[in-house]
Structure formats: structure tokens, C-alpha cells
Design an enzyme around this catalytic site. Structure first.
Site, PDB file in Angstrom:
ATOM      1  N   CYS A  32      -1.067  -4.846  12.772  1.00 39.59           N
ATOM      2  CA  CYS A  32      -1.099  -4.657  11.316  1.00 39.59           C
ATOM      3  C   CYS A  32       0.339  -4.707  10.807  1.00 39.59           C
ATOM      4  O   CYS A  32       1.206  -5.263  11.491  1.00 39.59           O
ATOM      5  CB  CYS A  32      -1.817  -3.365  10.940  1.00 39.59           C
ATOM      6  N   ARG A  88      -3.803   1.070  10.531  1.00 38.00           N
ATOM      7  CA  ARG A  88      -4.963   0.262  10.944  1.00 38.00           C
ATOM      8  C   ARG A  88      -4.974  -0.122  12.418  1.00 38.00           C
ATOM      9  O   ARG A  88      -5.992   0.059  13.102  1.00 38.00           O
ATOM     10  CB  ARG A  88      -5.061  -0.991  10.068  1.00 38.00           C
ATOM     11  N   SER A  89      -3.868  -0.693  12.926  1.00 40.85           N
ATOM     12  CA  SER A  89      -3.930  -1.161  14.321  1.00 40.85           C
ATOM     13  C   SER A  89      -4.005  -0.030  15.351  1.00 40.85           C
ATOM     14  O   SER A  89      -4.693  -0.201  16.369  1.00 40.85           O
ATOM     15  CB  SER A  89      -2.801  -2.148  14.646  1.00 40.85           C
ATOM     16  N   ASN A 136       1.919  -0.530  11.957  1.00 38.56           N
ATOM     17  CA  ASN A 136       1.480   0.005  13.259  1.00 38.56           C
ATOM     18  C   ASN A 136       1.363   1.533  13.230  1.00 38.56           C
ATOM     19  O   ASN A 136       1.572   2.196  14.248  1.00 38.56           O
ATOM     20  CB  ASN A 136       2.388  -0.466  14.400  1.00 38.56           C
TER      21      ASN A 136
HETATM   22  P1  4NP Z   1      -0.634  -0.198   8.496  1.00 35.02           P
HETATM   23  O1  4NP Z   1      -0.346   0.562   7.101  1.00 35.02           O
HETATM   24  O2  4NP Z   1      -0.078  -1.594   8.341  1.00 35.02           O
HETATM   25  O3  4NP Z   1      -2.106  -0.181   8.591  1.00 35.02           O
HETATM   26  O4  4NP Z   1       0.075   0.619   9.577  1.00 35.02           O
HETATM   27  C1  4NP Z   1       0.922   0.626   6.514  1.00 35.02           C
HETATM   28  C2  4NP Z   1       1.847   1.554   6.993  1.00 35.02           C
HETATM   29  C3  4NP Z   1       3.076   1.644   6.383  1.00 35.02           C
HETATM   30  C4  4NP Z   1       3.398   0.821   5.331  1.00 35.02           C
HETATM   31  C5  4NP Z   1       2.473  -0.105   4.884  1.00 35.02           C
HETATM   32  C6  4NP Z   1       1.235  -0.203   5.484  1.00 35.02           C
HETATM   33  N1  4NP Z   1       4.656   0.937   4.695  1.00 35.02           N
HETATM   34  O5  4NP Z   1       4.894   0.214   3.711  1.00 35.02           O
HETATM   35  O6  4NP Z   1       5.508   1.722   5.153  1.00 35.02           O
END
Ligand code: 4NP
Length: 167
Positions: free
Chosen positions: A10, A16-17, A13
Site C-alpha cells: 500500500c 491496509r497492507s 505500510n
Molecule cells: P496505508 O495508509 O497506505 O494503507 O498504510 C496510509 C498511511 C499513511 C499515510 C497515507 C496512507 N500518510 O499519508 O502518512
């Protein structure tokens, strides 16, 4: 012993992943396939390297009997040689991993797929990013990755002629 290696990807990390990896590993355990399939996860971004999954992700996972201990890391071109499958959570992750295939050149082995291509009732191509939303977004992600992981395992069993062990 054949080991099929799957990497879930994702953006950060931390949401979702890691839950996709945790659900997948729980199902492998339940289905007696843990000695034939292994999983890991990574993010396309470097923001959260070394961190445990988001607290909301861990709370949701715990409510489903899964303890997440993964530490965030960034996906690299070497992963495309080490893994058999790279499964991305959304189209943006997919496009970013595609760019890594160019740097890996002819050495890449991993097949690239979107997680929801294994979802039996998809209403979107993406696993939605829950980061800026509430708890219900994390449960929604869990339901999607659970459905998708079930079918992904069915696919791997058939394609690699895996033999579930009696558990
Ligand atoms: P992930 O979610 O891709 O599912 O881990 C996110 C985690 C952090 C951020 C964006 C999406 N961020 O912008 O820090």
C-alpha cells in the site's frame, strides 16, 4: 518444499497492507498452508519506515483475533525478484510499483495484481485508504481484504497445486 511468496503493498505500510498480510497469514494457518505460502508487506512511500501499524489498524485486527507486529518498510526493486506475487491495495500503488519493474529490468519475477481483482463482490477497484477517516473505514478495509484473501488463497492452491495439511 515449495514456498510461494506474496508481498502486499500500500502507500504507508501502516494500514491496509499490514492487515492484508495479517488476515492472509491467519487464513493460511487455518487452512494448513503456512508451510507452503509466506507473506510480507511494504509501502511505496518512506514516511513510516520502522513503525508498527497504525493504532486503529491494530485495534481492528485485534478485534478479529490478529496481533500485528510488522514494522513498516519501503518496497524495492529487489522485492520483485524475491517474491512470486506483488498485490497492491490501489491503482496508485500499482502504478508506483510498475515504475520499479522498469528499474528491475528483466530480473523481475513477481506477478503484479490488484487486491480487489480477487474480491468476489467488488464495488470499486481500490481498497480505500482509511488513514484520514474513522474506525468504520478500518472495518470496511478488513472486510474487503478478508474476502479478497480467501479467494487469493483459492487461486494459489489451484495454480501451485498446494496440499493443505490437516489442522
Ligand atoms: P496505508 O495508509 O497506505 O494503507 O498504510 C496510509 C498511511 C499513511 C499515510 C497515507 C496512507 N500518510 O499519508 O502518512
Amino acid at each position: 518444499m515449495l514456498m510461494v511468496r506474496v508481498l502486499f503493498v500500500c502507500l504507508g505500510n501502516i494500514c491496509r497492507s499490514p492487515i492484508a498480510q495479517g488476515v492472509f497469514e491467519q487464513l493460511l494457518e487455518e487452512r494448513g498452508l503456512s508451510d507452503q505460502v509466506s507473506a510480507d508487506s511494504a509501502g511505496t512511500a518512506a514516511y513510516h519506515i520502522g513503525e508498527l501499524p497504525d493504532e486503529r489498524t491494530r485495534a481492528n485486527a485485534r478485534s478479529h483475533g490478529i496481533e500485528l507486529t510488522h514494522r513498516a518498510r519501503q518496497v524495492s526493486a529487489a522485492d520483485l525478484q524475491a517474491f512470486d506475487y506483488v498485490i497492491t491495495m490501489d491503482k496508485s500503488n500499482y502504478d508506483n510499483v510498475l515504475k520499479l519493474y522498469q528499474t528491475a529490468g528483466g530480473k523481475a519475477k513477481a506477478l503484479l495484481q490488484m487486491m480487489r481483482s480477487f474480491d468476489v463482490s467488488p464495488d470499486d477497484v481500490d481498497v480505500p485508504d482509511p488513514y484520514y477517516g474513522g474506525a468504520e473505514g478500518f472495518e470496511h478495509v478488513y472486510q474487503i481484504v478478508r474476502r479478497s484473501a480467501e479467494r487469493l488463497i483459492d487461486y494459489l492452491v489451484e495454480r501451485h497445486h498446494l496440499n493443505p495439511k490437516q489442522v
